[in-house]
Design a protein around this motif. Structure first.
Motif, short mmCIF file in Angstrom:
data_model
loop_
_atom_site.label_atom_id
_atom_site.label_comp_id
_atom_site.label_asym_id
_atom_site.label_seq_id
_atom_site.Cartn_x
_atom_site.Cartn_y
_atom_site.Cartn_z
N THR A 66 1.00 -1.30 0.05
CA THR A 66 0.05 -0.01 0.06
C THR A 66 0.85 1.14 0.04
O THR A 66 2.06 1.10 0.01
N ALA A 67 0.23 2.54 0.20
CA ALA A 67 1.02 3.78 -0.06
C ALA A 67 1.48 3.94 1.38
O ALA A 67 1.98 5.22 1.62
N LYS A 68 1.28 3.51 2.43
CA LYS A 68 1.42 3.69 3.93
C LYS A 68 2.40 2.77 4.29
O LYS A 68 2.55 1.62 4.00
N LYS A 69 3.16 2.88 5.49
CA LYS A 69 4.09 2.25 6.12
C LYS A 69 3.39 1.39 6.98
O LYS A 69 2.31 1.84 7.41
N LYS A 70 3.97 0.11 7.73
CA LYS A 70 3.10 -0.57 8.45
C LYS A 70 4.45 -1.54 9.44
O LYS A 70 5.16 -2.20 8.68
N LEU A 71 4.13 -1.23 10.79
CA LEU A 71 4.88 -2.17 11.57
C LEU A 71 4.51 -3.73 11.27
O LEU A 71 3.48 -3.98 11.58
N GLN A 72 5.66 -4.77 10.97
CA GLN A 72 5.39 -6.04 10.74
C GLN A 72 5.20 -6.98 12.10
O GLN A 72 4.54 -7.85 12.36
N PHE A 73 6.49 -6.83 12.84
CA PHE A 73 6.74 -7.40 14.04
C PHE A 73 7.67 -6.99 14.74
O PHE A 73 8.55 -6.14 14.27
N ILE A 74 7.85 -7.14 15.98
CA ILE A 74 8.99 -7.13 16.83
C ILE A 74 9.50 -8.44 17.51
O ILE A 74 8.75 -9.39 17.74
N SER A 75 10.83 -8.40 17.71
CA SER A 75 11.27 -9.72 17.98
C SER A 75 12.24 -9.38 19.31
O SER A 75 13.01 -8.61 19.37
N LEU A 76 11.73 -10.07 20.39
CA LEU A 76 12.41 -9.97 21.61
C LEU A 76 13.29 -11.03 22.03
O LEU A 76 13.04 -12.42 21.91
N GLY A 77 14.58 -10.96 22.56
CA GLY A 77 15.65 -11.83 23.20
C GLY A 77 15.32 -12.25 24.51
O GLY A 77 15.02 -11.39 25.30
N CYS A 78 15.72 -13.47 24.79
CA CYS A 78 15.83 -13.81 26.32
C CYS A 78 16.94 -14.77 26.48
O CYS A 78 17.37 -15.60 25.65
N TYR A 79 17.19 -15.04 27.86
CA TYR A 79 18.03 -16.08 28.27
C TYR A 79 17.28 -17.51 28.11
O TYR A 79 16.23 -17.63 28.33
N GLU A 80 17.89 -18.37 27.74
CA GLU A 80 17.48 -19.79 27.67
C GLU A 80 16.90 -20.31 28.99
O GLU A 80 15.66 -20.88 29.01
N GLN A 81 17.36 -19.92 30.26
CA GLN A 81 16.61 -20.41 31.37
C GLN A 81 15.48 -19.66 31.47
O GLN A 81 14.40 -20.35 32.35
N ASP A 82 15.17 -18.52 30.71
CA ASP A 82 13.71 -17.92 31.07
C ASP A 82 12.75 -18.31 30.01
O ASP A 82 11.60 -17.91 30.05
N TYR A 83 13.20 -18.94 29.01
CA TYR A 83 12.40 -19.05 27.76
C TYR A 83 10.99 -19.89 27.93
O TYR A 83 9.96 -19.45 27.75
N GLY A 84 11.02 -20.83 28.79
CA GLY A 84 9.93 -21.76 28.94
C GLY A 84 8.80 -20.91 29.77
O GLY A 84 7.61 -20.89 29.51
N LYS A 85 9.34 -20.29 30.78
CA LYS A 85 8.55 -19.53 31.63
C LYS A 85 7.82 -18.51 30.84
O LYS A 85 6.49 -17.96 31.19
N ILE A 86 8.51 -17.65 30.25
CA ILE A 86 8.01 -16.56 29.32
C ILE A 86 6.87 -17.15 28.38
O ILE A 86 5.92 -16.53 28.47
N ARG A 87 7.02 -18.29 27.94
CA ARG A 87 6.04 -18.65 27.16
C ARG A 87 4.82 -19.05 27.95
O ARG A 87 3.51 -18.64 27.37
N GLN A 88 4.93 -19.72 29.02
CA GLN A 88 3.75 -20.00 29.92
C GLN A 88 3.11 -18.44 30.16
O GLN A 88 1.90 -18.42 30.48
N GLN A 89 3.99 -17.33 30.67
CA GLN A 89 3.54 -16.10 30.99
C GLN A 89 2.72 -15.43 29.80
O GLN A 89 1.47 -15.01 30.08
N VAL A 90 3.04 -15.81 28.61
CA VAL A 90 2.53 -15.09 27.56
C VAL A 90 0.89 -15.70 27.29
O VAL A 90 -0.11 -15.19 27.20
N GLU A 91 1.00 -17.16 27.38
CA GLU A 91 -0.56 -17.96 27.54
C GLU A 91 -1.19 -17.36 28.58
O GLU A 91 -2.37 -17.16 28.34
N ALA A 92 -0.76 -17.07 29.92
CA ALA A 92 -1.53 -17.00 31.12
C ALA A 92 -1.97 -15.30 30.79
O ALA A 92 -3.30 -15.15 31.19
N ALA A 93 -1.31 -14.61 30.13
CA ALA A 93 -1.64 -13.25 30.06
C ALA A 93 -2.78 -12.99 28.86
O ALA A 93 -3.29 -11.92 28.82
N GLY A 94 -3.00 -14.17 28.08
CA GLY A 94 -3.92 -13.77 26.99
C GLY A 94 -3.38 -13.62 25.62
O GLY A 94 -3.84 -13.30 24.34
#
Length: 316
Positions: A66-94
């Motif tokens: 289109t003739a306009k700009k648009k944000l497509q995605f943001i990618s965020l980094g985490c430590y390996e030990q936090d990865y599983g818990k963050i995934r659980q938090q995302v699901e719990a938060a909706g």
């Protein structure tokens, strides 16, 4: 100013890894980015953005349909030990788990936030600095010329992506989601205008900011510079390239950073920034709710109307 707290999650991301943005014309965007002070590189049907002294790809610029700009995605980094818990938090938060973006980094998991923004979390090296970035020393001794001739002024470049400011139609809902799901922490806010969140593992005053707007989108990305001098030179080199919609140089209250904002040809705002406040890991930080007059700047020129316009393509 009352203290404002949000519930603290058990784990959290440490950095912005990359973002994706679509624009109408890649050649024009490459010209702007070169003047802005990053290192754009055409790779097939996209532009990859790097900064001075690093091969990390901070952003991917795609061709918009289109003739306009648009944000497509943001990618965020985490430590390996936090990865599983963050995934659980995302699901719990909706968060709604989703397929990834074809131009996004490989790996990790993808989801959409409450307003449909596509977000990735992946295990990655920390790109946010581990200590406050100091400015270059511009002091000049007696009997010496401190400034170069204008004709000999160096071309200035940013050193890294510092933060992103996202439009949101509901400031409090975004804060609630990103603190619970991704472990962001509130640094400061100004009522219902804007709020700033930082990363728990040591971060600039804000890694993700949220600004009130009619729909989700990208207000600006901010790129760290070595000094106030470099902000002024960036302003000059952008004007020389024909980009004349600026706000700055100036200095913020929230974050304390010096700034120069520029609009590209599609209304996307890009910020050169330096010497932002830094919040160390496990530091005790007093959250404040600032008056409206403090939301934007301590000193600098008046804010041009273009700096606050919503120019994002929105979903039907």
């Amino acid at each position: 100013m009352p203290k404002i707290d949000y519930a603290d999650a058990e784990a959290g991301v440490h950095s912005i890894f990359q973002f994706g943005l679509a624009v109408p014309d890649l050649a024009e965007q490459e010209r702007f980015l070169t003047a802005f002070g990053v290192a754009p590189k055409r790779v097939g049907d996209r532009i990859e953005i790097r900064a001075e002294g690093s091969d990390h790809v901070w952003a991917t610029i795609l061709k918009s349909e289109t003739a306009k700009k648009k944000l497509q995605f943001i990618s965020l980094g985490c430590y390996e030990q936090d990865y599983g818990k963050i995934r659980q938090q995302v699901e719990a938060a909706g968060g709604v788990f989703s397929n990834g973006h074809p131009a996004g980094p490989a790996g990790g998991f993808w989801f959409r936030d409450p307003f449909g923004l596509l977000v990735q979390v992946l295990v990655a090296p920390k790109t946010m600095p581990d200590s406050k970035t100091m400015m270059e020393d511009l002091n000049v001794p007696a009997n010496a010329r401190g400034a170069p001739a204008r004709s000999a002024a160096p071309k200035v470049r940013s050193t890294r992506l510092s933060h992103m400011a996202l439009f949101t139609p509901d400031l409090d809902r975004s804060l609630d989601f990103y603190t619970r799901a991704l472990g962001m922490r509130l640094a400061d806010r100004s009522g219902g205008i804007i709020a700033f969140t930082y990363g728990r593992h040591g971060s600039d005053h804000h890694m993700l900011a949220f600004a009130a707007g009619p729909a989700p989108g990208l207000h600006h990305s901010s790129w760290d510079m070595p000094s106030i001098e470099s902000l002024g030179l960036a302003n000059t080199q952008l004007r020389a390239a024909g980009y004349n919609i600026h706000w700055g140089p100036g200095r913020h209250v929230l974050g304390s950073n010096y700034f120069n904002y520029t609009s590209d040809s599609y209304g996307q705002i890009w910020e050169n920034s330096c010497h932002i406040d830094y919040i160390e890991k496990d530091a005790r930080w007093e959250v404040a709710n600032y008056a409206d007059e403090d939301a934007f700047y301590l000193w600098g020129p008046d804010v041009p109307v273009e700096m606050m316009q919503f120019t994002e393509e929105t979903a039907a």
